[in-house]
Design a protein around this motif. Sequence first.
Motif: not given
Length: 217
Positions: A73, A85, A88, A123, A141
């Motif tokens: 990020f 995304l 992560w 995020v 999120g």
Amino acid sequence: MARPRKPLLSRERIVETASALVDSEGLDAVSTRRLAAELGVSGPSLYNHFRNKDEILDAVADALSARIDLSMFDEGDARGWSDALHDWAVSYRGVLTDHPNVVPVLARGPGRRPAGLRVADAVFGAMVRAGWPPAQATYIGALMRYFITGSALGSFARGFVDDRDAYDPADYPHLGQAHLLAERQEKVDEGAFETGLRALVDGLALQYETFGEKTQR
């Protein structure tokens, strides 16, 4: 007698000991009395560092949050928002699957925990920078936390027994191979997570295109 160079007790020692207890015996094993015994100190001395058991468990959860990779990020990272995304989420689940007993605490959200808040901030910030409206970035999120923590709360494959006779074809005509799931737990659970994660990220990518079309009108 000379005083010891290092204090007998510290937040780090308490958290490490509590983490080991949670990993081996579960959340219910943690109490100030048990921790004091494990650490070889008097119970009241713990209160110099934590007010109660809940604060200790919060610290244990936050120590895990600090292990989640957030580098994807960073503004200088070349990955697009969807790949970031995905990567992560994989890192997040990896941390949780190594310490599944802590998941119920993490699932409640970050509260005031610094590392947990850094995760949420990273995020949300990345999604907004990518062009998602703030409300949608919030939903993303939340969605990802639901999916990741939910996947780590239990094993689908482990929910089946390795006894072929438990799945009589007369009663369960489509579960003839269900007794094999338990021994293939890791492959099944990882495959299910990746399948669901890809579906989520690909679905979000389609929504993202829709938002882009609306802003261009």
